[in-house]
Write a protein that holds these residues in place. Structure first.
Motif, PDB file in Angstrom:
ATOM      1  N   VAL A   1       0.837  -1.187   0.000  1.00 23.96           N
ATOM      2  CA  VAL A   1       0.000   0.000   0.000  1.00 23.96           C
ATOM      3  C   VAL A   1       0.881   1.249   0.000  1.00 23.96           C
ATOM      4  O   VAL A   1       1.853   1.357   0.745  1.00 23.96           O
ATOM      5  N   GLU A   2       0.523   2.205  -0.850  1.00 22.99           N
ATOM      6  CA  GLU A   2       1.295   3.439  -0.952  1.00 22.99           C
ATOM      7  C   GLU A   2       1.061   4.315   0.276  1.00 22.99           C
ATOM      8  O   GLU A   2      -0.073   4.563   0.669  1.00 22.99           O
ATOM      9  N   THR A   3       2.129   4.763   0.891  1.00 25.27           N
ATOM     10  CA  THR A   3       2.017   5.637   2.056  1.00 25.27           C
ATOM     11  C   THR A   3       1.804   7.078   1.594  1.00 25.27           C
ATOM     12  O   THR A   3       2.630   7.645   0.893  1.00 25.27           O
ATOM     13  N   LYS A   4       0.680   7.639   1.973  1.00 29.35           N
ATOM     14  CA  LYS A   4       0.347   9.020   1.618  1.00 29.35           C
ATOM     15  C   LYS A   4       0.323   9.853   2.897  1.00 29.35           C
ATOM     16  O   LYS A   4      -0.499   9.602   3.765  1.00 29.35           O
ATOM     17  N   PRO A   5       1.226  10.799   3.035  1.00 29.29           N
ATOM     18  CA  PRO A   5       1.315  11.605   4.262  1.00 29.29           C
ATOM     19  C   PRO A   5      -0.010  12.264   4.612  1.00 29.29           C
ATOM     20  O   PRO A   5      -0.637  12.908   3.758  1.00 29.29           O
ATOM     21  N   ILE A   6      -0.436  12.090   5.837  1.00 29.67           N
ATOM     22  CA  ILE A   6      -1.679  12.709   6.276  1.00 29.67           C
ATOM     23  C   ILE A   6      -1.476  14.180   6.626  1.00 29.67           C
ATOM     24  O   ILE A   6      -2.435  14.942   6.769  1.00 29.67           O
ATOM     25  N   SER A   7      -0.220  14.588   6.743  1.00 28.01           N
ATOM     26  CA  SER A   7       0.090  15.973   7.123  1.00 28.01           C
ATOM     27  C   SER A   7      -0.511  16.991   6.157  1.00 28.01           C
ATOM     28  O   SER A   7      -0.850  18.104   6.558  1.00 28.01           O
ATOM     29  N   ARG A   8      -0.659  16.601   4.900  1.00 30.47           N
ATOM     30  CA  ARG A   8      -1.215  17.533   3.921  1.00 30.47           C
ATOM     31  C   ARG A   8      -2.698  17.815   4.165  1.00 30.47           C
ATOM     32  O   ARG A   8      -3.242  18.815   3.705  1.00 30.47           O
ATOM     33  N   HIS A   9      -3.366  16.921   4.885  1.00 31.31           N
ATOM     34  CA  HIS A   9      -4.787  17.094   5.149  1.00 31.31           C
ATOM     35  C   HIS A   9      -5.062  17.846   6.462  1.00 31.31           C
ATOM     36  O   HIS A   9      -6.143  18.399   6.633  1.00 31.31           O
TER      37      HIS A   9
ATOM     38  N   GLY B   1     -16.419  14.979  14.415  1.00 24.85           N
ATOM     39  CA  GLY B   1     -16.611  13.533  14.338  1.00 24.85           C
ATOM     40  C   GLY B   1     -16.097  12.969  13.029  1.00 24.85           C
ATOM     41  O   GLY B   1     -15.412  11.946  13.002  1.00 24.85           O
ATOM     42  N   GLY B   2     -16.422  13.657  11.941  1.00 29.58           N
ATOM     43  CA  GLY B   2     -15.941  13.214  10.630  1.00 29.58           C
ATOM     44  C   GLY B   2     -14.432  13.227  10.552  1.00 29.58           C
ATOM     45  O   GLY B   2     -13.821  12.338   9.941  1.00 29.58           O
ATOM     46  N   ALA B   3     -13.817  14.226  11.167  1.00 26.11           N
ATOM     47  CA  ALA B   3     -12.353  14.332  11.157  1.00 26.11           C
ATOM     48  C   ALA B   3     -11.720  13.156  11.906  1.00 26.11           C
ATOM     49  O   ALA B   3     -10.735  12.568  11.438  1.00 26.11           O
ATOM     50  N   ILE B   4     -12.293  12.809  13.051  1.00 22.49           N
ATOM     51  CA  ILE B   4     -11.764  11.679  13.825  1.00 22.49           C
ATOM     52  C   ILE B   4     -11.857  10.389  13.016  1.00 22.49           C
ATOM     53  O   ILE B   4     -10.905   9.605  12.940  1.00 22.49           O
ATOM     54  N   GLY B   5     -13.029  10.164  12.404  1.00 22.93           N
ATOM     55  CA  GLY B   5     -13.218   8.958  11.613  1.00 22.93           C
ATOM     56  C   GLY B   5     -12.336   8.921  10.384  1.00 22.93           C
ATOM     57  O   GLY B   5     -11.748   7.885  10.060  1.00 22.93           O
ATOM     58  N   PHE B   6     -12.232  10.063   9.698  1.00 21.87           N
ATOM     59  CA  PHE B   6     -11.410  10.125   8.495  1.00 21.87           C
ATOM     60  C   PHE B   6      -9.942   9.867   8.814  1.00 21.87           C
ATOM     61  O   PHE B   6      -9.276   9.082   8.129  1.00 21.87           O
ATOM     62  N   ILE B   7      -9.432  10.523   9.849  1.00 19.98           N
ATOM     63  CA  ILE B   7      -8.022  10.350  10.214  1.00 19.98           C
ATOM     64  C   ILE B   7      -7.737   8.899  10.574  1.00 19.98           C
ATOM     65  O   ILE B   7      -6.718   8.321  10.158  1.00 19.98           O
ATOM     66  N   SER B   8      -8.641   8.277  11.328  1.00 17.17           N
ATOM     67  CA  SER B   8      -8.445   6.870  11.700  1.00 17.17           C
ATOM     68  C   SER B   8      -8.415   5.978  10.463  1.00 17.17           C
ATOM     69  O   SER B   8      -7.508   5.159  10.287  1.00 17.17           O
ATOM     70  N   GLY B   9      -9.405   6.141   9.604  1.00 12.00           N
ATOM     71  CA  GLY B   9      -9.468   5.323   8.399  1.00 12.00           C
ATOM     72  C   GLY B   9      -8.290   5.561   7.475  1.00 12.00           C
ATOM     73  O   GLY B   9      -7.764   4.625   6.860  1.00 12.00           O
ATOM     74  N   TYR B  10      -7.867   6.808   7.362  1.00 10.56           N
ATOM     75  CA  TYR B  10      -6.747   7.175   6.486  1.00 10.56           C
ATOM     76  C   TYR B  10      -5.442   6.584   6.999  1.00 10.56           C
ATOM     77  O   TYR B  10      -4.641   6.058   6.222  1.00 10.56           O
ATOM     78  N   LEU B  11      -5.221   6.655   8.295  1.00  9.67           N
ATOM     79  CA  LEU B  11      -3.981   6.135   8.873  1.00  9.67           C
ATOM     80  C   LEU B  11      -3.860   4.631   8.680  1.00  9.67           C
ATOM     81  O   LEU B  11      -2.803   4.116   8.293  1.00  9.67           O
ATOM     82  N   PHE B  12      -4.930   3.909   8.956  1.00 11.70           N
ATOM     83  CA  PHE B  12      -4.876   2.452   8.799  1.00 11.70           C
ATOM     84  C   PHE B  12      -4.736   2.051   7.333  1.00 11.70           C
ATOM     85  O   PHE B  12      -4.169   1.002   7.025  1.00 11.70           O
ATOM     86  N   THR B  13      -5.237   2.889   6.432  1.00 12.11           N
ATOM     87  CA  THR B  13      -5.174   2.572   5.004  1.00 12.11           C
ATOM     88  C   THR B  13      -3.801   2.857   4.412  1.00 12.11           C
ATOM     89  O   THR B  13      -3.259   2.044   3.651  1.00 12.11           O
ATOM     90  N   HIS B  14      -3.222   3.994   4.745  1.00 12.22           N
ATOM     91  CA  HIS B  14      -1.983   4.434   4.094  1.00 12.22           C
ATOM     92  C   HIS B  14      -0.720   4.264   4.940  1.00 12.22           C
ATOM     93  O   HIS B  14       0.370   4.584   4.479  1.00 12.22           O
ATOM     94  N   TYR B  15      -0.880   3.789   6.163  1.00 12.43           N
ATOM     95  CA  TYR B  15       0.280   3.533   7.018  1.00 12.43           C
ATOM     96  C   TYR B  15       0.220   2.075   7.487  1.00 12.43           C
ATOM     97  O   TYR B  15      -0.275   1.778   8.584  1.00 12.43           O
ATOM     98  N   PRO B  16       0.704   1.151   6.666  1.00 10.60           N
ATOM     99  CA  PRO B  16       0.613  -0.285   6.969  1.00 10.60           C
ATOM    100  C   PRO B  16       1.215  -0.685   8.311  1.00 10.60           C
ATOM    101  O   PRO B  16       0.832  -1.712   8.876  1.00 10.60           O
ATOM    102  N   ASN B  17       2.158   0.101   8.810  1.00 18.55           N
ATOM    103  CA  ASN B  17       2.789  -0.246  10.087  1.00 18.55           C
ATOM    104  C   ASN B  17       1.892   0.050  11.277  1.00 18.55           C
ATOM    105  O   ASN B  17       2.173  -0.386  12.400  1.00 18.55           O
ATOM    106  N   ILE B  18       0.828   0.804  11.042  1.00 15.89           N
ATOM    107  CA  ILE B  18      -0.128   1.103  12.118  1.00 15.89           C
ATOM    108  C   ILE B  18      -1.245   0.071  12.049  1.00 15.89           C
ATOM    109  O   ILE B  18      -2.107   0.125  11.176  1.00 15.89           O
ATOM    110  N   GLN B  19      -1.214  -0.881  12.952  1.00 12.69           N
ATOM    111  CA  GLN B  19      -2.210  -1.944  12.981  1.00 12.69           C
ATOM    112  C   GLN B  19      -2.519  -2.307  14.423  1.00 12.69           C
ATOM    113  O   GLN B  19      -1.605  -2.412  15.246  1.00 12.69           O
ATOM    114  N   ILE B  20      -3.801  -2.487  14.734  1.00 17.12           N
ATOM    115  CA  ILE B  20      -4.166  -2.982  16.073  1.00 17.12           C
ATOM    116  C   ILE B  20      -4.548  -4.467  15.990  1.00 17.12           C
ATOM    117  O   ILE B  20      -4.705  -5.132  16.991  1.00 17.12           O
TER     118      ILE B  20
END
Length: 272
Positions: free
Chosen positions: A70-78, A244-263
């Motif tokens: 999976v391509e890592t896309k920095p969330i910092s831009r968002h 609320g949308g921001a919390i959900g989006f950030i969570s979904g984005y991190l798990f999608t584009h940062y493979p090393n972040i897994q619970i």
């Protein structure tokens, strides 16, 4: 063609069986606690699950990708955009809610009840788990399996984060008529003071962000409609659904584009 037919047949059989099972359960439960049932749960869950079925038609597709690629896309831009929208949203809470109050219609009344389903924790969580099960054990689509796993992880993270913020903020809901800036921290089970952030908006964005990022950005229209519906129903202030949308989006984005972040590092394993 044959594989697709089998998938559709399986979905049809499963839906009929699941609807029948839920009808029995809901009927029994309604006899015991009739006041607790406000909507036909079997239909609501079926509608929610249908949102995921089209994605399962990509089974064994050539664009399936392993999680390690999976391509890592920095969330910092968002982050600046999210922070800016959130800051402005607090300034327009009252005007936005007043606009919805004075522009109601039977169509939007019905539509908002339908969009609510895509953010209901009792529907969206089972639907995500089911999608993971079908993708991983029935059609064996690696891309859909990884995407639904990320959705489950984002939902779990978002659910906990949202409840913590709700308790710390204790913001009154619009229908209490206490104004947009009334806070009473630690409301515990008093739902009237658990307005921020919107749980429906948070869970909807958490569930659908992995799918939107991996399949189509148009999928974001689903959680966006959930957020709009919650404001329309006077259940939340505009800033509630933005946070609320921001919390959900950030969570979904991190798990999608940062493979090393897994619970759930190795996925959900079921041994028979």
């Amino acid at each position: 063609m044959q594989d697709r037919f089998i998938i559709l047949l399986f979905c049809r059989i499963w839906m009929d069986w699941f609807t029948w099972l839920l009808r029995i359960g809901v009927t029994t439960y309604s006899i015991l606690k009739p006041k607790k049932i406000s909507i036909p749960l079997q239909k609501a869950i079926a509608i929610t699950i249908v949102l995921f079925i089209p994605l399962s038609l990509k089974a064994n597709s050539s664009d399936s990708i392993p999680i390690t690629e999976v391509e890592t896309k920095p969330i910092s831009r968002h982050i600046p955009v999210i922070a800016g929208i959130a800051a402005v949203s607090f300034l327009v809470d009252q005007p936005v809610n007043s606009h919805f109050e004075t522009n109601r219609s039977s169509f939007f009344n019905s539509a908002s009840k339908i969009t609510d389903l895509a953010g209901d924790k009792y529907l969206i969580i089972p639907a995500s788990v089911l999608t993971y099960g079908v993708a991983g054990y029935i059609i064996r689509d690696e891309k859909l399996t990884n995407t639904s796993l990320n959705s489950i992880q984002a939902l779990a993270t978002t659910a906990i984060s949202t409840e913590i913020v709700k308790q710390l903020a204790g913001r009154s809901r619009p229908y209490t008529e206490r104004g947009a800036h009334h806070y009473s921290p630690f409301p515990m089970k008093n739902d009237d003071y658990k307005s921020m952030p919107s749980g429906h908006a948070a869970l909807a964005f958490a569930a659908f962000t992995p799918f939107a990022e991996n399949y189509s950005k148009w999928i974001y229209l689903i959680p966006a409609s959930v957020a709009a519906g919650r404001v329309y129903q006077n259940e939340h202030w505009f800033s509630d659904v933005v946070v609320g949308g921001a919390i959900g989006f950030i969570s979904g984005y991190l798990f999608t584009h940062y493979p090393n972040i897994q619970i759930i590092p190795n996925g959900i394993v079921v041994n028979f």
